[in-house]
Write a protein that holds these residues in place. Structure first.
Motif, PDB file in Angstrom:
ATOM      1  N   ILE A  50     -32.569  55.894  35.383  1.00  0.00           N
ATOM      2  CA  ILE A  50     -33.596  55.830  34.345  1.00  0.00           C
ATOM      3  C   ILE A  50     -33.167  56.455  33.032  1.00  0.00           C
ATOM      4  O   ILE A  50     -33.497  55.948  31.957  1.00  0.00           O
ATOM      5  CB  ILE A  50     -34.941  56.432  34.847  1.00  0.00           C
ATOM      6  N   VAL A  51     -32.418  57.544  33.051  1.00  0.00           N
ATOM      7  CA  VAL A  51     -32.010  58.186  31.796  1.00  0.00           C
ATOM      8  C   VAL A  51     -31.085  57.260  31.009  1.00  0.00           C
ATOM      9  O   VAL A  51     -31.274  57.049  29.806  1.00  0.00           O
ATOM     10  CB  VAL A  51     -31.357  59.559  32.050  1.00  0.00           C
ATOM     11  N   GLU A  52     -30.112  56.672  31.686  1.00  0.00           N
ATOM     12  CA  GLU A  52     -29.190  55.763  31.022  1.00  0.00           C
ATOM     13  C   GLU A  52     -29.913  54.504  30.542  1.00  0.00           C
ATOM     14  O   GLU A  52     -29.632  53.992  29.457  1.00  0.00           O
ATOM     15  CB  GLU A  52     -28.024  55.407  31.944  1.00  0.00           C
ATOM     16  N   GLN A  53     -30.856  54.021  31.357  1.00  0.00           N
ATOM     17  CA  GLN A  53     -31.617  52.846  30.933  1.00  0.00           C
ATOM     18  C   GLN A  53     -32.517  53.179  29.747  1.00  0.00           C
ATOM     19  O   GLN A  53     -32.668  52.369  28.831  1.00  0.00           O
ATOM     20  CB  GLN A  53     -32.415  52.266  32.103  1.00  0.00           C
ATOM     21  N   PHE A  54     -33.128  54.366  29.736  1.00  0.00           N
ATOM     22  CA  PHE A  54     -33.932  54.776  28.579  1.00  0.00           C
ATOM     23  C   PHE A  54     -33.064  54.794  27.327  1.00  0.00           C
ATOM     24  O   PHE A  54     -33.437  54.252  26.284  1.00  0.00           O
ATOM     25  CB  PHE A  54     -34.562  56.156  28.787  1.00  0.00           C
ATOM     26  N   ARG A  55     -31.907  55.430  27.430  1.00  0.00           N
ATOM     27  CA  ARG A  55     -31.006  55.554  26.277  1.00  0.00           C
ATOM     28  C   ARG A  55     -30.642  54.170  25.715  1.00  0.00           C
ATOM     29  O   ARG A  55     -30.687  53.949  24.504  1.00  0.00           O
ATOM     30  CB  ARG A  55     -29.754  56.312  26.682  1.00  0.00           C
ATOM     31  N   GLN A  56     -30.302  53.225  26.572  1.00  0.00           N
ATOM     32  CA  GLN A  56     -29.919  51.886  26.116  1.00  0.00           C
ATOM     33  C   GLN A  56     -31.117  51.134  25.538  1.00  0.00           C
ATOM     34  O   GLN A  56     -31.023  50.545  24.464  1.00  0.00           O
ATOM     35  CB  GLN A  56     -29.296  51.082  27.262  1.00  0.00           C
ATOM     36  N   ALA A  57     -32.237  51.145  26.252  1.00  0.00           N
ATOM     37  CA  ALA A  57     -33.417  50.405  25.787  1.00  0.00           C
ATOM     38  C   ALA A  57     -33.918  50.953  24.456  1.00  0.00           C
ATOM     39  O   ALA A  57     -34.198  50.193  23.520  1.00  0.00           O
ATOM     40  CB  ALA A  57     -34.519  50.450  26.845  1.00  0.00           C
ATOM     41  N   PHE A  58     -34.021  52.282  24.342  1.00  0.00           N
ATOM     42  CA  PHE A  58     -34.494  52.877  23.093  1.00  0.00           C
ATOM     43  C   PHE A  58     -33.465  52.658  21.982  1.00  0.00           C
ATOM     44  O   PHE A  58     -33.833  52.395  20.833  1.00  0.00           O
ATOM     45  CB  PHE A  58     -34.802  54.363  23.291  1.00  0.00           C
ATOM     46  N   GLY A  59     -32.190  52.728  22.322  1.00  0.00           N
ATOM     47  CA  GLY A  59     -31.151  52.418  21.338  1.00  0.00           C
ATOM     48  C   GLY A  59     -31.280  50.998  20.815  1.00  0.00           C
ATOM     49  O   GLY A  59     -31.093  50.743  19.617  1.00  0.00           O
ATOM     50  N   ASN A  60     -31.611  50.059  21.688  1.00  0.00           N
ATOM     51  CA  ASN A  60     -31.823  48.670  21.257  1.00  0.00           C
ATOM     52  C   ASN A  60     -33.009  48.566  20.301  1.00  0.00           C
ATOM     53  O   ASN A  60     -32.959  47.840  19.306  1.00  0.00           O
ATOM     54  CB  ASN A  60     -32.036  47.761  22.462  1.00  0.00           C
ATOM     55  N   VAL A  61     -34.090  49.286  20.591  1.00  0.00           N
ATOM     56  CA  VAL A  61     -35.253  49.314  19.695  1.00  0.00           C
ATOM     57  C   VAL A  61     -34.826  49.844  18.329  1.00  0.00           C
ATOM     58  O   VAL A  61     -35.151  49.262  17.283  1.00  0.00           O
ATOM     59  CB  VAL A  61     -36.389  50.180  20.296  1.00  0.00           C
ATOM     60  N   LEU A  62     -34.081  50.950  18.320  1.00  0.00           N
ATOM     61  CA  LEU A  62     -33.665  51.560  17.055  1.00  0.00           C
ATOM     62  C   LEU A  62     -32.698  50.668  16.281  1.00  0.00           C
ATOM     63  O   LEU A  62     -32.715  50.654  15.044  1.00  0.00           O
ATOM     64  CB  LEU A  62     -33.045  52.933  17.309  1.00  0.00           C
ATOM     65  N   THR A  63     -31.878  49.900  16.977  1.00  0.00           N
ATOM     66  CA  THR A  63     -30.979  48.956  16.303  1.00  0.00           C
ATOM     67  C   THR A  63     -31.785  47.932  15.521  1.00  0.00           C
ATOM     68  O   THR A  63     -31.462  47.619  14.371  1.00  0.00           O
ATOM     69  CB  THR A  63     -30.059  48.266  17.331  1.00  0.00           C
ATOM     70  N   THR A  64     -32.835  47.406  16.134  1.00  0.00           N
ATOM     71  CA  THR A  64     -33.700  46.442  15.438  1.00  0.00           C
ATOM     72  C   THR A  64     -34.412  47.104  14.274  1.00  0.00           C
ATOM     73  O   THR A  64     -34.503  46.530  13.182  1.00  0.00           O
ATOM     74  CB  THR A  64     -34.698  45.813  16.429  1.00  0.00           C
ATOM     75  N   LEU A  65     -34.901  48.315  14.478  1.00  0.00           N
ATOM     76  CA  LEU A  65     -35.574  49.057  13.406  1.00  0.00           C
ATOM     77  C   LEU A  65     -34.640  49.236  12.209  1.00  0.00           C
ATOM     78  O   LEU A  65     -35.021  48.975  11.062  1.00  0.00           O
ATOM     79  CB  LEU A  65     -36.031  50.416  13.945  1.00  0.00           C
ATOM     80  N   ARG A  66     -33.418  49.649  12.469  1.00  0.00           N
ATOM     81  CA  ARG A  66     -32.457  49.892  11.380  1.00  0.00           C
ATOM     82  C   ARG A  66     -32.065  48.606  10.661  1.00  0.00           C
ATOM     83  O   ARG A  66     -31.775  48.622   9.460  1.00  0.00           O
ATOM     84  CB  ARG A  66     -31.238  50.608  11.937  1.00  0.00           C
ATOM     85  N   GLU A  67     -32.069  47.483  11.375  1.00  0.00           N
ATOM     86  CA  GLU A  67     -31.735  46.191  10.760  1.00  0.00           C
ATOM     87  C   GLU A  67     -32.690  45.873   9.609  1.00  0.00           C
ATOM     88  O   GLU A  67     -32.306  45.236   8.633  1.00  0.00           O
ATOM     89  CB  GLU A  67     -31.783  45.080  11.816  1.00  0.00           C
ATOM     90  N   ALA A  68     -33.929  46.327   9.714  1.00  0.00           N
ATOM     91  CA  ALA A  68     -34.929  46.079   8.670  1.00  0.00           C
ATOM     92  C   ALA A  68     -35.022  47.244   7.679  1.00  0.00           C
ATOM     93  O   ALA A  68     -35.925  47.276   6.840  1.00  0.00           O
ATOM     94  CB  ALA A  68     -36.295  45.817   9.310  1.00  0.00           C
ATOM     95  N   GLY A  69     -34.100  48.202   7.785  1.00  0.00           N
ATOM     96  CA  GLY A  69     -34.099  49.329   6.861  1.00  0.00           C
ATOM     97  C   GLY A  69     -34.894  50.527   7.339  1.00  0.00           C
ATOM     98  O   GLY A  69     -35.044  51.513   6.618  1.00  0.00           O
ATOM     99  N   GLY A  70     -35.397  50.462   8.555  1.00  0.00           N
ATOM    100  CA  GLY A  70     -36.218  51.546   9.079  1.00  0.00           C
ATOM    101  C   GLY A  70     -35.414  52.679   9.687  1.00  0.00           C
ATOM    102  O   GLY A  70     -34.221  52.538   9.982  1.00  0.00           O
ATOM    103  N   VAL A  71     -36.088  53.786   9.849  1.00  0.00           N
ATOM    104  CA  VAL A  71     -35.536  54.970  10.508  1.00  0.00           C
ATOM    105  C   VAL A  71     -36.558  55.418  11.560  1.00  0.00           C
ATOM    106  O   VAL A  71     -37.729  55.009  11.512  1.00  0.00           O
ATOM    107  CB  VAL A  71     -35.251  56.109   9.498  1.00  0.00           C
ATOM    108  N   PRO A  72     -36.151  56.253  12.517  1.00  0.00           N
ATOM    109  CA  PRO A  72     -37.080  56.653  13.577  1.00  0.00           C
ATOM    110  C   PRO A  72     -38.406  57.238  13.072  1.00  0.00           C
ATOM    111  O   PRO A  72     -39.445  57.037  13.701  1.00  0.00           O
ATOM    112  CB  PRO A  72     -36.283  57.684  14.369  1.00  0.00           C
ATOM    113  N   GLU A  73     -38.378  57.906  11.938  1.00  0.00           N
ATOM    114  CA  GLU A  73     -39.615  58.478  11.392  1.00  0.00           C
ATOM    115  C   GLU A  73     -40.629  57.405  11.004  1.00  0.00           C
ATOM    116  O   GLU A  73     -41.812  57.721  10.809  1.00  0.00           O
ATOM    117  CB  GLU A  73     -39.303  59.361  10.173  1.00  0.00           C
ATOM    118  N   ASP A  74     -40.200  56.148  10.893  1.00  0.00           N
ATOM    119  CA  ASP A  74     -41.107  55.048  10.553  1.00  0.00           C
ATOM    120  C   ASP A  74     -41.878  54.527  11.758  1.00  0.00           C
ATOM    121  O   ASP A  74     -42.816  53.748  11.606  1.00  0.00           O
ATOM    122  CB  ASP A  74     -40.325  53.889   9.919  1.00  0.00           C
TER     123      ASP A  74
END
Length: 144
Positions: A50-74
């Protein structure tokens, strides 16, 4: 504030090419982040629990966020679907450390929801979210 609400798909080239969905959809300044499991670039769920899966899944979310110019604080909302809530709870400290490593000390509104299965049988977690990105950083993808 951006007033064009026309939905625009956000599909980072570094994530697996979507088929029948988008990794994210931008409408105005609001980015709806599609559910991400722990798929790696080879379209395989990462091993290790679960920890490794969380890291990958959340990393994928953040990759999409950053593609649109976003940061985690958004991030304004995160929903986490889990096939084993007790396992997630048992690894809460490690998951929290992974969150802080990837996103810092900011926590949006969140929900954790138990489910019997996810799209990939070996997936233990799926994360989706919503972010509001200020005009000063917003990047509207072209050519989708």
């Amino acid at each position: 504030m951006t007033t064009d609400l026309t939905p625009i798909p956000v599909n980072p080239a570094s994530l697996p090419a979507p088929s029948g969905y988008s990794h994210g959809t931008l409408s105005g300044n609001t980015l709806h982040l599609g559910g991400q499991t722990a798929l790696d670039k080879d379209m395989k769920i990462v091993p290790g629990g679960i920890v490794e899966q969380f890291r990958q899944a959340f990393g994928n979310v953040l990759t999409t966020l950053r593609e649109a110019g976003g940061v985690p604080e958004d991030l304004v909302s995160i929903t986490i679907y889990l096939t084993d809530i007790p396992d997630y709870q048992a690894h809460g400290r490690e998951i929290g450390a992974a969150w802080r490593e990837l996103a810092g000390p900011v926590y949006p509104a969140m929900a954790g929801i138990g489910t019997t299965a996810l799209w990939q049988p070996e997936a233990m977690i799926e994360i989706l979210g919503v972010a509001v990105i200020p005009d000063s950083r917003l990047r509207r993808p072209q050519g989708e």
